[in-house]
Design a protein around this motif. Structure first.
Motif, PDB file in Angstrom:
ATOM      1  N   PHE A   5      77.924  14.366  68.339  1.00 60.01           N
ATOM      2  CA  PHE A   5      76.965  14.652  69.401  1.00 60.01           C
ATOM      3  C   PHE A   5      76.554  16.120  69.378  1.00 60.01           C
ATOM      4  O   PHE A   5      75.379  16.446  69.575  1.00 60.01           O
ATOM      5  CB  PHE A   5      77.573  14.288  70.754  1.00 60.01           C
ATOM      6  CG  PHE A   5      77.389  12.850  71.127  1.00 60.01           C
ATOM      7  CD1 PHE A   5      77.580  11.842  70.188  1.00 60.01           C
ATOM      8  CD2 PHE A   5      77.020  12.488  72.396  1.00 60.01           C
ATOM      9  CE1 PHE A   5      77.407  10.506  70.509  1.00 60.01           C
ATOM     10  CE2 PHE A   5      76.835  11.152  72.743  1.00 60.01           C
ATOM     11  CZ  PHE A   5      77.036  10.161  71.799  1.00 60.01           C
ATOM     12  N   LEU A   9      72.629  16.233  68.920  1.00 59.07           N
ATOM     13  CA  LEU A   9      71.891  16.259  70.181  1.00 59.07           C
ATOM     14  C   LEU A   9      71.465  17.652  70.602  1.00 59.07           C
ATOM     15  O   LEU A   9      70.524  17.802  71.385  1.00 59.07           O
ATOM     16  CB  LEU A   9      72.731  15.624  71.290  1.00 59.07           C
ATOM     17  CG  LEU A   9      73.135  14.165  71.066  1.00 59.07           C
ATOM     18  CD1 LEU A   9      73.846  13.624  72.301  1.00 59.07           C
ATOM     19  CD2 LEU A   9      71.932  13.302  70.731  1.00 59.07           C
ATOM     20  N   TYR A  10      72.142  18.660  70.127  1.00 58.96           N
ATOM     21  CA  TYR A  10      71.843  20.012  70.591  1.00 58.96           C
ATOM     22  C   TYR A  10      71.279  20.883  69.474  1.00 58.96           C
ATOM     23  O   TYR A  10      71.237  22.092  69.570  1.00 58.96           O
ATOM     24  CB  TYR A  10      73.099  20.630  71.201  1.00 58.96           C
ATOM     25  CG  TYR A  10      73.627  19.769  72.331  1.00 58.96           C
ATOM     26  CD1 TYR A  10      72.991  19.743  73.570  1.00 58.96           C
ATOM     27  CD2 TYR A  10      74.725  18.928  72.136  1.00 58.96           C
ATOM     28  CE1 TYR A  10      73.447  18.928  74.594  1.00 58.96           C
ATOM     29  CE2 TYR A  10      75.182  18.108  73.159  1.00 58.96           C
ATOM     30  CZ  TYR A  10      74.537  18.116  74.379  1.00 58.96           C
ATOM     31  OH  TYR A  10      74.984  17.286  75.392  1.00 58.96           O
ATOM     32  N   ASP A  12      67.775  20.436  66.672  1.00 55.15           N
ATOM     33  CA  ASP A  12      66.625  19.552  66.501  1.00 55.15           C
ATOM     34  C   ASP A  12      66.215  19.366  65.043  1.00 55.15           C
ATOM     35  O   ASP A  12      65.084  18.987  64.757  1.00 55.15           O
ATOM     36  CB  ASP A  12      65.430  20.064  67.314  1.00 55.15           C
ATOM     37  CG  ASP A  12      65.028  21.482  66.910  1.00 55.15           C
ATOM     38  OD1 ASP A  12      65.642  22.035  65.976  1.00 55.15           O
ATOM     39  OD2 ASP A  12      64.100  22.023  67.538  1.00 55.15           O
ATOM     40  N   LEU A 118      71.044   8.268  68.302  1.00 54.81           N
ATOM     41  CA  LEU A 118      71.012   9.715  68.519  1.00 54.81           C
ATOM     42  C   LEU A 118      69.589  10.212  68.787  1.00 54.81           C
ATOM     43  O   LEU A 118      69.392  11.120  69.592  1.00 54.81           O
ATOM     44  CB  LEU A 118      71.611  10.429  67.311  1.00 54.81           C
ATOM     45  CG  LEU A 118      73.124  10.218  67.132  1.00 54.81           C
ATOM     46  CD1 LEU A 118      73.603  10.826  65.821  1.00 54.81           C
ATOM     47  CD2 LEU A 118      73.911  10.798  68.303  1.00 54.81           C
ATOM     48  N   TYR A 121      69.008   9.388  72.385  1.00 53.75           N
ATOM     49  CA  TYR A 121      69.752  10.254  73.290  1.00 53.75           C
ATOM     50  C   TYR A 121      69.136  11.653  73.344  1.00 53.75           C
ATOM     51  O   TYR A 121      69.135  12.310  74.388  1.00 53.75           O
ATOM     52  CB  TYR A 121      71.213  10.338  72.868  1.00 53.75           C
ATOM     53  CG  TYR A 121      72.000   9.054  73.082  1.00 53.75           C
ATOM     54  CD1 TYR A 121      71.386   7.907  73.580  1.00 53.75           C
ATOM     55  CD2 TYR A 121      73.361   8.990  72.790  1.00 53.75           C
ATOM     56  CE1 TYR A 121      72.092   6.735  73.767  1.00 53.75           C
ATOM     57  CE2 TYR A 121      74.086   7.809  72.985  1.00 53.75           C
ATOM     58  CZ  TYR A 121      73.446   6.690  73.467  1.00 53.75           C
ATOM     59  OH  TYR A 121      74.152   5.527  73.661  1.00 53.75           O
ATOM     60  N   ARG A 122      68.627  12.117  72.210  1.00 53.32           N
ATOM     61  CA  ARG A 122      67.915  13.400  72.213  1.00 53.32           C
ATOM     62  C   ARG A 122      66.756  13.377  73.208  1.00 53.32           C
ATOM     63  O   ARG A 122      66.536  14.330  73.967  1.00 53.32           O
ATOM     64  CB  ARG A 122      67.354  13.686  70.818  1.00 53.32           C
ATOM     65  CG  ARG A 122      68.251  14.425  69.862  1.00 53.32           C
ATOM     66  CD  ARG A 122      67.481  14.707  68.574  1.00 53.32           C
ATOM     67  NE  ARG A 122      68.265  15.487  67.636  1.00 53.32           N
ATOM     68  CZ  ARG A 122      67.823  15.880  66.442  1.00 53.32           C
ATOM     69  NH1 ARG A 122      66.582  15.543  66.076  1.00 53.32           N
ATOM     70  NH2 ARG A 122      68.567  16.587  65.640  1.00 53.32           N
ATOM     71  N   LEU A 125      67.937  13.317  76.885  1.00 53.32           N
ATOM     72  CA  LEU A 125      68.427  14.626  77.327  1.00 53.32           C
ATOM     73  C   LEU A 125      67.292  15.608  77.594  1.00 53.32           C
ATOM     74  O   LEU A 125      67.447  16.543  78.376  1.00 53.32           O
ATOM     75  CB  LEU A 125      69.367  15.219  76.274  1.00 53.32           C
ATOM     76  CG  LEU A 125      70.783  14.647  76.239  1.00 53.32           C
ATOM     77  CD1 LEU A 125      71.528  15.159  75.012  1.00 53.32           C
ATOM     78  CD2 LEU A 125      71.537  15.023  77.499  1.00 53.32           C
TER      79      LEU A 125
END
Length: 385
Positions: A5, A9-10, A12, A118, A121-122, A125
């Motif tokens: 994650f 996710l953090y 790009d 993923l 989820y991106r 968020l």
């Protein structure tokens, strides 16, 4: 899983996404925790003002079908956990619309599946905070049975969309708007007589490409004719419509129907132009829809005013089932207009107006206006019930 994650996710980049997907694909034991975190991301979207239909709309706009089906399953799973979100009727209806979409989960290899998860989820968020809409319906407001009335309106509009005869579509749309206006007035009078503390609500209606500006103008015209106001969010592809519940229902139904009718008329107009040897472009379609929206707004406003005059005359002759006198009608409606305007100001203290760009095709404008005339909803003799 935390490493996956953190990587995907953090950051790009595609490389980070591939790294995270590889880590998840290699660890089947993490699947349950991945789903749990997905439900948390969905619940976080609710806390930021999003609703099921909003999330589905943005996923459809930004990602692919596999993400859409993943989203539907996550939203329904989250709703089943009892997260505390109040189940208002509109919210429940949005969940019902997702059930068929969630019945066919995507089948793919673990790496591709992890990549899609993923990516979704991106997006979840990154969702911004929206104006909260939902409130529990007032239990103090006596309401007419709506199902039969709304069923009649839906049936009339469905026939208007399906018919190939403009005059029949015009009469059917007129009857539908007449029923909507009468239903709205009766609701207002019943609430006033009961001294009910009813208040405006709001809903979001998608404004999909292409020609979003013209479509937003059409929605604004329908909203104003039904005592509502619409605020367009161009970046996220929807308009927020503020009004009392019966009026919001009318706007949703009529806007959907008129958009179908406008698109059908535009397609026929283009075909006729092509037969005449004139090639039509995006400018023709944009001009057509802009003219349709402008003209239909005038027609809708006229029928709304005609319905008020007719209701006042009926009250003067002996009243209606609502039991309100003719002296009460205009103050009641004026008070509702003020309440809607105040609610819009509270929700959207900073708004700007926008112009419809690309409206420079005279033939498109003329034919769009003519199509609106054919679909006009002015005063017409009553059709048989």
């Amino acid at each position: 899983m935390d490493r996956a994650f953190e990587a995907a996710l953090y950051a790009d980049t595609d490389a980070a996404l591939d790294t995270g997907a590889s880590l998840l694909a290699a660890d089947p034991a993490a699947d349950a925790e991945v789903d749990r975190r997905g439900r948390e991301f969905v619940a976080s979207a609710w806390r930021r003002g999003w609703q099921p239909a909003d999330v589905i709309r943005i996923v459809r706009r930004e990602l692919d079908d596999v993400h859409l089906r993943l989203t539907a399953r996550l939203v329904l799973d989250e709703s089943a956990t009892g997260s505390g979100q109040r189940p208002t009727p509109r919210w429940s209806a949005q969940l019902d619309d997702l059930k068929a979409l969630a019945e066919s989960p995507p089948r793919t290899d673990r790496f591709s599946y992890a990549t899609a998860v993923l990516e979704l989820y991106r997006l979840l968020l990154s969702l911004p905070t929206l104006e909260p809409l939902d409130r529990q319906p007032s239990t103090s407001v006596p309401r007419h049975p709506e199902s039969r009335m709304l069923a009649r309106i839906r049936a009339l509009l469905a026939k208007a969309e399906a018919t190939g005869f403009p005059e029949e579509a015009e009469a059917l749309s007129a009857k539908a708007q007449e029923l909507m206006a009468r239903h709205s007035i009766d609701e207002a009078l019943v609430a006033a007589r009961a001294h009910a503390k009813d208040a405006p609500g709001a809903c979001r209606i998608g404004v999909d490409p292409p020609y979003e500006t013209a479509k937003a103008v059409l929605l604004d015209a329908v909203a104003r004719a039904n005592r509502c106001e619409a605020v367009w969010n161009e970046a996220l592809g929807f308009s927020t419509v503020v009004g009392f519940e019966a009026d919001l229902e009318a706007v949703e139904l009529l806007h959907t129907s008129l958009l179908v009718q406008a698109t059908t008329a535009m397609t026929k107009a283009e075909a006729a132009q092509r037969k005449g040897g004139r090639k039509r472009t995006k400018s023709f379609r944009q001009s057509f829809l802009a003219a349709y929206a402008h003209r239909i707004g005038d027609r809708l406003a006229a029928v709304a005013e005609a319905q008020i005059s007719e209701t006042r005359a009926e009250h003067a002759e002996g009243g209606t089932a609502a039991g309100a006198s003719v002296d009460e009608l205009l103050p009641v409606l004026a008070a509702r207009d003020v309440a809607v305007r105040e609610q819009v100001t509270r929700m959207f203290p900073d708004t700007v107006t926008t112009r419809v760009r690309g409206v420079n095709d005279a033939a498109g404008w003329q034919q769009g206006a003519e199509a609106a005339d054919r679909a006009q909803v002015g005063a017409r003799p009553r059709l048989p019930s």
